[in-house]
Design a protein around this motif. Structure first.
Motif, PDB file in Angstrom:
ATOM      1  N   THR A   1       1.011  -1.294   0.034  1.00 52.75           N
ATOM      2  CA  THR A   1      -0.074   0.116   0.050  1.00 52.75           C
ATOM      3  C   THR A   1       1.032   1.253   0.017  1.00 52.75           C
ATOM      4  O   THR A   1       1.952   1.268   0.638  1.00 52.75           O
ATOM      5  CB  THR A   1      -0.983   0.005   1.171  1.00 52.75           C
TER       6      THR A   1
ATOM      7  N   HIS B   1       2.598   5.136   0.127  1.00 56.70           N
ATOM      8  CA  HIS B   1       3.148   5.854   1.355  1.00 56.70           C
ATOM      9  C   HIS B   1       2.513   7.094   1.674  1.00 56.70           C
ATOM     10  O   HIS B   1       1.975   7.687   0.827  1.00 56.70           O
ATOM     11  CB  HIS B   1       4.718   6.233   1.106  1.00 56.70           C
TER      12      HIS B   1
ATOM     13  N   THR C   1      -5.153   2.621  -0.328  1.00 52.20           N
ATOM     14  CA  THR C   1      -5.521   1.162   0.477  1.00 52.20           C
ATOM     15  C   THR C   1      -7.187   0.861  -0.091  1.00 52.20           C
ATOM     16  O   THR C   1      -7.408  -0.177  -0.214  1.00 52.20           O
ATOM     17  CB  THR C   1      -5.378   1.458   1.746  1.00 52.20           C
TER      18      THR C   1
ATOM     19  N   LYS D   1       6.580   4.881   8.043  1.00 52.58           N
ATOM     20  CA  LYS D   1       5.620   4.046   8.439  1.00 52.58           C
ATOM     21  C   LYS D   1       5.414   3.803  10.012  1.00 52.58           C
ATOM     22  O   LYS D   1       4.787   4.758  10.705  1.00 52.58           O
ATOM     23  CB  LYS D   1       6.065   2.788   7.673  1.00 52.58           C
TER      24      LYS D   1
ATOM     25  N   LYS E   1      -1.478   6.680   1.275  1.00 54.87           N
ATOM     26  CA  LYS E   1      -1.858   5.370   1.748  1.00 54.87           C
ATOM     27  C   LYS E   1      -3.405   5.303   1.839  1.00 54.87           C
ATOM     28  O   LYS E   1      -3.745   4.189   1.507  1.00 54.87           O
ATOM     29  CB  LYS E   1      -1.263   5.392   3.108  1.00 54.87           C
TER      30      LYS E   1
END
Lengths: 84, 271
Positions: B138, B140, B148, B195, B144
Protein backbone atom coordinates in the motif's frame (compact mmCIF):
# COMPACT_ATOMS: atom_id res chain seq x y z
CA UNK A 1 -5.62 -8.01 23.87
CA UNK A 2 -5.10 -5.08 26.21
CA UNK A 3 -1.77 -3.85 27.51
CA UNK A 4 -0.52 -5.70 30.56
CA UNK A 5 0.92 -2.44 31.95
CA UNK A 6 -1.19 -0.19 34.20
CA UNK A 7 -1.56 3.59 33.85
CA UNK A 8 1.08 4.45 36.45
CA UNK A 9 3.63 2.17 34.83
CA UNK A 10 2.82 3.61 31.40
CA UNK A 11 3.10 7.27 32.39
CA UNK A 12 6.37 6.55 34.17
CA UNK A 13 7.72 4.96 31.00
CA UNK A 14 6.28 7.43 28.53
CA UNK A 15 6.92 10.70 30.36
CA UNK A 16 10.52 11.30 29.29
CA UNK A 17 10.08 10.12 25.65
CA UNK A 18 6.94 12.29 25.31
CA UNK A 19 8.67 15.27 26.89
CA UNK A 20 11.53 14.87 24.42
CA UNK A 21 9.18 14.64 21.42
CA UNK A 22 7.24 17.76 22.47
CA UNK A 23 10.53 19.63 22.95
CA UNK A 24 11.60 18.60 19.44
CA UNK A 25 8.40 20.09 18.03
CA UNK A 26 8.95 23.32 19.96
CA UNK A 27 12.57 23.57 18.85
CA UNK A 28 11.66 22.92 15.20
CA UNK A 29 8.99 25.64 15.28
CA UNK A 30 11.53 28.04 16.86
CA UNK A 31 14.03 27.15 14.13
CA UNK A 32 11.52 28.02 11.45
CA UNK A 33 10.75 31.34 13.13
CA UNK A 34 14.42 32.26 13.54
CA UNK A 35 15.17 32.05 9.82
CA UNK A 36 12.43 34.59 9.18
CA UNK A 37 10.15 34.78 6.16
CA UNK A 38 6.53 33.79 5.85
CA UNK A 39 5.52 30.12 5.77
CA UNK A 40 1.88 30.71 6.61
CA UNK A 41 0.78 29.95 3.04
CA UNK A 42 2.81 26.75 2.77
CA UNK A 43 0.49 23.72 2.59
CA UNK A 44 2.69 21.72 4.92
CA UNK A 45 2.74 24.48 7.51
CA UNK A 46 -1.05 24.72 7.52
CA UNK A 47 -1.33 20.95 7.84
CA UNK A 48 1.05 20.94 10.78
CA UNK A 49 -0.86 23.70 12.57
CA UNK A 50 -4.12 21.79 12.12
CA UNK A 51 -2.43 18.59 13.32
CA UNK A 52 -1.46 20.30 16.56
CA UNK A 53 -5.11 21.29 17.03
CA UNK A 54 -6.19 17.67 16.45
CA UNK A 55 -3.84 16.53 19.20
CA UNK A 56 -5.58 18.88 21.62
CA UNK A 57 -9.12 18.35 20.37
CA UNK A 58 -9.48 14.58 19.87
CA UNK A 59 -10.27 12.61 23.00
CA UNK A 60 -9.19 9.29 21.46
CA UNK A 61 -7.90 7.70 18.25
CA UNK A 62 -5.43 10.57 17.90
CA UNK A 63 -3.02 8.59 15.73
CA UNK A 64 -5.78 7.54 13.35
CA UNK A 65 -7.20 11.08 13.19
CA UNK A 66 -3.77 12.55 12.50
CA UNK A 67 -3.13 10.07 9.70
CA UNK A 68 -6.51 10.84 8.15
CA UNK A 69 -5.68 14.55 8.38
CA UNK A 70 -2.48 13.96 6.36
CA UNK A 71 -4.28 11.76 3.77
CA UNK A 72 -5.70 12.42 0.32
CA UNK A 73 -9.45 11.71 0.23
CA UNK A 74 -11.00 8.62 -1.35
CA UNK A 75 -13.96 8.72 -3.70
CA UNK A 76 -15.60 5.43 -4.55
CA UNK A 77 -16.50 6.10 -8.20
CA UNK A 78 -12.90 6.05 -9.38
CA UNK A 79 -13.21 2.79 -11.33
CA UNK A 80 -16.16 4.02 -13.34
CA UNK A 81 -14.53 7.39 -13.99
CA UNK A 82 -11.35 5.70 -15.26
CA UNK A 83 -13.23 3.07 -17.25
CA UNK A 84 -11.80 0.24 -15.18
CA UNK B 1 12.59 -16.53 20.47
CA UNK B 2 12.42 -17.80 16.89
CA UNK B 3 10.78 -15.41 14.47
CA UNK B 4 10.04 -14.91 10.77
CA UNK B 5 10.44 -11.60 8.95
CA UNK B 6 7.64 -11.77 6.36
CA UNK B 7 8.81 -8.77 4.33
CA UNK B 8 12.47 -7.89 3.89
CA UNK B 9 14.53 -7.06 0.78
CA UNK B 10 17.67 -9.04 1.44
CA UNK B 11 19.22 -8.45 -2.00
CA UNK B 12 19.83 -4.92 -0.69
CA UNK B 13 21.44 -6.11 2.54
CA UNK B 14 24.88 -7.45 3.36
CA UNK B 15 25.76 -10.99 4.36
CA UNK B 16 26.59 -9.58 7.80
CA UNK B 17 22.88 -8.79 8.12
CA UNK B 18 22.02 -12.45 7.56
CA UNK B 19 24.42 -13.35 10.35
CA UNK B 20 22.87 -10.76 12.68
CA UNK B 21 19.31 -11.91 11.86
CA UNK B 22 20.27 -15.53 12.53
CA UNK B 23 21.81 -14.60 15.87
CA UNK B 24 18.62 -12.78 16.84
CA UNK B 25 16.42 -15.80 16.17
CA UNK B 26 15.29 -15.26 12.59
CA UNK B 27 14.60 -18.63 10.94
CA UNK B 28 12.87 -17.55 7.72
CA UNK B 29 12.34 -14.47 5.58
CA UNK B 30 10.10 -13.65 2.66
CA UNK B 31 11.31 -11.19 0.06
CA UNK B 32 8.83 -9.50 -2.28
CA UNK B 33 10.06 -8.23 -5.64
CA UNK B 34 10.71 -4.54 -5.32
CA UNK B 35 11.85 -1.31 -6.97
CA UNK B 36 15.64 -1.19 -7.23
CA UNK B 37 15.87 2.58 -6.67
CA UNK B 38 15.91 3.16 -10.44
CA UNK B 39 13.61 2.01 -13.22
CA UNK B 40 14.83 -1.12 -14.99
CA UNK B 41 15.15 -0.62 -18.72
CA UNK B 42 13.90 -3.93 -20.08
CA UNK B 43 12.27 -7.25 -19.30
CA UNK B 44 15.76 -8.78 -19.27
CA UNK B 45 16.54 -6.77 -16.15
CA UNK B 46 13.58 -8.38 -14.41
CA UNK B 47 14.60 -11.85 -15.56
CA UNK B 48 18.01 -11.40 -13.96
CA UNK B 49 16.38 -10.06 -10.77
CA UNK B 50 14.02 -13.05 -10.55
CA UNK B 51 16.99 -15.40 -11.06
CA UNK B 52 18.75 -13.69 -8.16
CA UNK B 53 15.65 -13.92 -5.93
CA UNK B 54 14.91 -17.56 -6.67
CA UNK B 55 18.41 -19.05 -6.82
CA UNK B 56 21.29 -17.01 -5.38
CA UNK B 57 19.50 -15.36 -2.45
CA UNK B 58 18.12 -18.62 -1.09
CA UNK B 59 21.63 -20.08 -0.93
CA UNK B 60 23.04 -16.98 0.77
CA UNK B 61 20.33 -17.23 3.46
CA UNK B 62 20.73 -21.00 3.88
CA UNK B 63 24.37 -20.51 4.83
CA UNK B 64 23.02 -18.93 8.05
CA UNK B 65 20.23 -21.41 8.65
CA UNK B 66 17.56 -19.04 7.34
CA UNK B 67 14.90 -20.14 4.84
CA UNK B 68 14.60 -17.53 2.08
CA UNK B 69 11.28 -17.33 0.24
CA UNK B 70 10.15 -14.82 -2.34
CA UNK B 71 7.29 -13.16 -4.23
CA UNK B 72 7.53 -12.06 -7.87
CA UNK B 73 5.97 -9.22 -9.87
CA UNK B 74 6.66 -5.84 -11.40
CA UNK B 75 6.31 -3.36 -8.56
CA UNK B 76 3.85 -0.49 -8.46
CA UNK B 77 6.44 2.20 -9.14
CA UNK B 78 7.56 0.66 -12.43
CA UNK B 79 3.98 -0.34 -13.26
CA UNK B 80 3.46 3.14 -14.67
CA UNK B 81 5.11 1.67 -17.79
CA UNK B 82 2.24 -0.60 -18.92
CA UNK B 83 4.08 -2.00 -21.95
CA UNK B 84 7.05 -3.15 -19.90
CA UNK B 85 4.72 -4.42 -17.18
CA UNK B 86 2.91 -6.66 -19.65
CA UNK B 87 6.21 -8.10 -20.86
CA UNK B 88 7.14 -8.92 -17.24
CA UNK B 89 3.71 -10.42 -16.57
CA UNK B 90 4.08 -12.66 -19.61
CA UNK B 91 7.43 -13.92 -18.27
CA UNK B 92 6.34 -14.46 -14.65
CA UNK B 93 4.84 -17.98 -15.03
CA UNK B 94 8.31 -19.31 -15.91
CA UNK B 95 9.33 -18.63 -12.30
CA UNK B 96 6.20 -19.25 -10.24
CA UNK B 97 6.77 -22.97 -9.67
CA UNK B 98 10.34 -22.61 -8.46
CA UNK B 99 11.02 -23.67 -4.84
CA UNK B 100 10.50 -20.87 -2.35
CA UNK B 101 8.22 -18.77 -4.55
CA UNK B 102 5.18 -17.97 -2.37
CA UNK B 103 3.14 -16.02 -4.88
CA UNK B 104 2.77 -12.69 -6.65
CA UNK B 105 3.98 -9.56 -4.86
CA UNK B 106 4.50 -6.95 -3.82
CA UNK B 107 2.01 -5.58 -6.27
CA UNK B 108 -0.05 -2.55 -5.35
CA UNK B 109 -0.27 1.17 -5.94
CA UNK B 110 2.27 3.95 -5.54
CA UNK B 111 0.73 7.25 -6.64
CA UNK B 112 -2.71 5.72 -7.25
CA UNK B 113 -2.71 6.29 -11.01
CA UNK B 114 -4.81 4.67 -13.72
CA UNK B 115 -1.80 2.82 -15.18
CA UNK B 116 -0.89 1.43 -11.76
CA UNK B 117 -4.46 0.20 -11.34
CA UNK B 118 -4.43 -1.44 -14.79
CA UNK B 119 -1.25 -3.37 -13.98
CA UNK B 120 -2.54 -4.28 -10.52
CA UNK B 121 -5.70 -5.77 -12.04
CA UNK B 122 -3.66 -7.74 -14.57
CA UNK B 123 -1.52 -9.16 -11.74
CA UNK B 124 -4.71 -10.20 -9.92
CA UNK B 125 -5.92 -11.97 -13.03
CA UNK B 126 -2.63 -13.85 -13.44
CA UNK B 127 -2.68 -14.84 -9.76
CA UNK B 128 -6.17 -16.25 -10.11
CA UNK B 129 -5.23 -18.18 -13.25
CA UNK B 130 -2.14 -19.67 -11.57
CA UNK B 131 -3.60 -20.12 -8.07
CA UNK B 132 -1.06 -17.85 -6.39
CA UNK B 133 -1.17 -16.08 -3.06
CA UNK B 134 -0.86 -12.28 -3.09
CA UNK B 135 1.29 -9.85 -1.16
CA UNK B 136 0.17 -6.25 -1.63
CA UNK B 137 2.05 -2.99 -1.11
CA UNK B 138 0.00 0.00 0.00
CA UNK B 139 1.29 3.51 -0.83
CA UNK B 140 3.26 5.86 1.36
CA UNK B 141 2.21 8.87 3.42
CA UNK B 142 -0.64 10.99 2.03
CA UNK B 143 -1.41 8.39 -0.68
CA UNK B 144 -1.85 5.45 1.70
CA UNK B 145 -5.48 5.87 2.70
CA UNK B 146 -6.76 6.51 -0.81
CA UNK B 147 -4.57 3.78 -2.31
CA UNK B 148 -5.56 1.21 0.30
CA UNK B 149 -9.24 1.88 -0.32
CA UNK B 150 -8.69 1.54 -4.08
CA UNK B 151 -6.85 -1.75 -3.57
CA UNK B 152 -9.59 -3.13 -1.31
CA UNK B 153 -12.15 -2.10 -3.91
CA UNK B 154 -10.32 -3.98 -6.68
CA UNK B 155 -9.87 -7.07 -4.50
CA UNK B 156 -13.51 -7.06 -3.43
CA UNK B 157 -14.72 -6.69 -7.01
CA UNK B 158 -12.97 -9.94 -8.01
CA UNK B 159 -15.08 -12.83 -6.75
CA UNK B 160 -12.34 -15.38 -7.51
CA UNK B 161 -10.09 -14.09 -4.71
CA UNK B 162 -9.81 -16.01 -1.44
CA UNK B 163 -9.25 -13.26 1.09
CA UNK B 164 -7.35 -15.44 3.53
CA UNK B 165 -4.68 -15.91 0.85
CA UNK B 166 -4.03 -12.16 0.52
CA UNK B 167 -1.71 -10.06 2.68
CA UNK B 168 -2.26 -6.29 2.52
CA UNK B 169 0.95 -4.76 3.79
CA UNK B 170 2.15 -1.51 5.38
CA UNK B 171 -1.11 -0.86 7.26
CA UNK B 172 -1.25 1.91 9.85
CA UNK B 173 -3.89 3.09 12.30
CA UNK B 174 -6.11 4.55 9.56
CA UNK B 175 -6.04 1.51 7.25
CA UNK B 176 -5.78 -1.58 9.45
CA UNK B 177 -9.47 -1.77 10.33
CA UNK B 178 -10.95 -2.08 6.80
CA UNK B 179 -8.26 -4.61 5.81
CA UNK B 180 -9.04 -6.91 8.75
CA UNK B 181 -12.79 -6.35 8.63
CA UNK B 182 -12.85 -7.45 4.99
CA UNK B 183 -11.10 -10.71 5.87
CA UNK B 184 -7.57 -10.08 4.55
CA UNK B 185 -4.29 -10.52 6.38
CA UNK B 186 -2.59 -7.27 7.37
CA UNK B 187 1.11 -6.48 7.65
CA UNK B 188 2.58 -3.76 9.84
CA UNK B 189 5.90 -2.40 8.64
CA UNK B 190 8.37 -1.16 11.24
CA UNK B 191 10.06 1.59 9.32
CA UNK B 192 11.64 4.82 10.49
CA UNK B 193 9.75 8.06 9.72
CA UNK B 194 7.40 6.99 6.93
CA UNK B 195 5.56 3.97 8.37
CA UNK B 196 5.16 2.52 11.88
CA UNK B 197 7.31 2.36 15.01
CA UNK B 198 7.48 -0.77 17.20
CA UNK B 199 5.51 1.13 19.86
CA UNK B 200 2.67 1.96 17.47
CA UNK B 201 2.71 -1.59 16.12
CA UNK B 202 2.16 -2.96 19.63
CA UNK B 203 -0.64 -0.40 20.09
CA UNK B 204 -2.32 -1.80 16.98
CA UNK B 205 -1.94 -5.40 18.22
CA UNK B 206 -3.45 -4.37 21.57
CA UNK B 207 -6.38 -2.68 19.83
CA UNK B 208 -7.15 -5.33 17.21
CA UNK B 209 -5.70 -8.55 18.66
CA UNK B 210 -3.13 -10.83 17.03
CA UNK B 211 -5.39 -12.56 14.49
CA UNK B 212 -4.28 -12.14 10.84
CA UNK B 213 -1.65 -9.55 11.77
CA UNK B 214 2.04 -9.77 10.83
CA UNK B 215 4.94 -7.43 11.57
CA UNK B 216 7.92 -6.93 9.29
CA UNK B 217 11.01 -4.79 8.86
CA UNK B 218 10.75 -4.20 5.09
CA UNK B 219 14.52 -3.72 5.33
CA UNK B 220 15.78 -2.50 1.96
CA UNK B 221 18.37 -0.18 0.35
CA UNK B 222 16.97 2.95 2.04
CA UNK B 223 16.81 4.00 5.70
CA UNK B 224 15.44 0.86 7.37
CA UNK B 225 16.36 -1.53 10.13
CA UNK B 226 16.54 -5.25 9.34
CA UNK B 227 16.36 -6.08 13.06
CA UNK B 228 13.10 -4.19 13.59
CA UNK B 229 11.08 -7.34 14.37
CA UNK B 230 13.23 -8.04 17.47
CA UNK B 231 12.55 -4.40 18.44
CA UNK B 232 8.84 -5.22 18.30
CA UNK B 233 9.40 -8.35 20.40
CA UNK B 234 11.21 -6.26 23.02
CA UNK B 235 8.41 -3.68 23.14
CA UNK B 236 5.83 -6.47 23.61
CA UNK B 237 7.89 -7.85 26.49
CA UNK B 238 8.33 -4.41 28.08
CA UNK B 239 4.54 -4.08 28.18
CA UNK B 240 4.22 -7.45 29.88
CA UNK B 241 2.71 -9.50 27.06
CA UNK B 242 3.06 -13.27 27.33
CA UNK B 243 5.69 -15.04 25.27
CA UNK B 244 2.98 -17.14 23.62
CA UNK B 245 1.18 -13.98 22.43
CA UNK B 246 4.41 -12.59 20.98
CA UNK B 247 5.26 -15.89 19.29
CA UNK B 248 1.82 -15.94 17.69
CA UNK B 249 2.49 -12.65 15.90
CA UNK B 250 6.12 -13.08 14.90
CA UNK B 251 6.22 -16.83 14.17
CA UNK B 252 2.91 -18.68 14.07
CA UNK B 253 0.99 -16.11 12.01
CA UNK B 254 3.51 -15.95 9.16
CA UNK B 255 3.74 -19.76 9.21
CA UNK B 256 -0.03 -20.03 8.92
CA UNK B 257 -0.21 -17.55 6.07
CA UNK B 258 2.79 -18.89 4.11
CA UNK B 259 1.71 -22.52 4.55
CA UNK B 260 -1.10 -21.90 2.09
CA UNK B 261 1.48 -21.58 -0.68
CA UNK B 262 2.67 -24.66 -2.59
CA UNK B 263 6.17 -23.14 -2.73
CA UNK B 264 6.60 -23.02 1.05
CA UNK B 265 8.71 -25.85 2.43
CA UNK B 266 9.78 -25.04 5.97
CA UNK B 267 11.25 -27.32 8.60
CA UNK B 268 10.74 -25.81 12.07
CA UNK B 269 13.87 -25.51 14.18
CA UNK B 270 14.37 -28.16 16.85
CA UNK B 271 13.74 -26.72 20.30
Amino acid sequence: MSSAANSQQLIAREYLPLRAKILEIGAALDRLERVGGDVSQHDGWRQLQQALEILQRCPADRAEQLLMHFSRPYQDRWRAEWGL
Amino acid sequence: MYYIDPHIHMVSRTTDDYETLAKMGCVAVSEPAFWAGYDRGSVAGFRDYFEQLTRFESQRAADYGILHTTWLCINAKEAENVTLSREVLAMLPEFLDRPGVLGIGEIGLNKNTRNEAIVFLEHLDLAMQTDEQLLIHTPHLEDKYQGTRMILQMLSDDRRIHRDRVLVDHVEEHTVRPVLEQGFWAGITLYPVSKCTPQRAVDIIELYGPERLLVNSAGDWGPSKPTAVPDFILEMRRRGHAEQAIRRVVYENPLEFFSQSRGFDFTPPVN
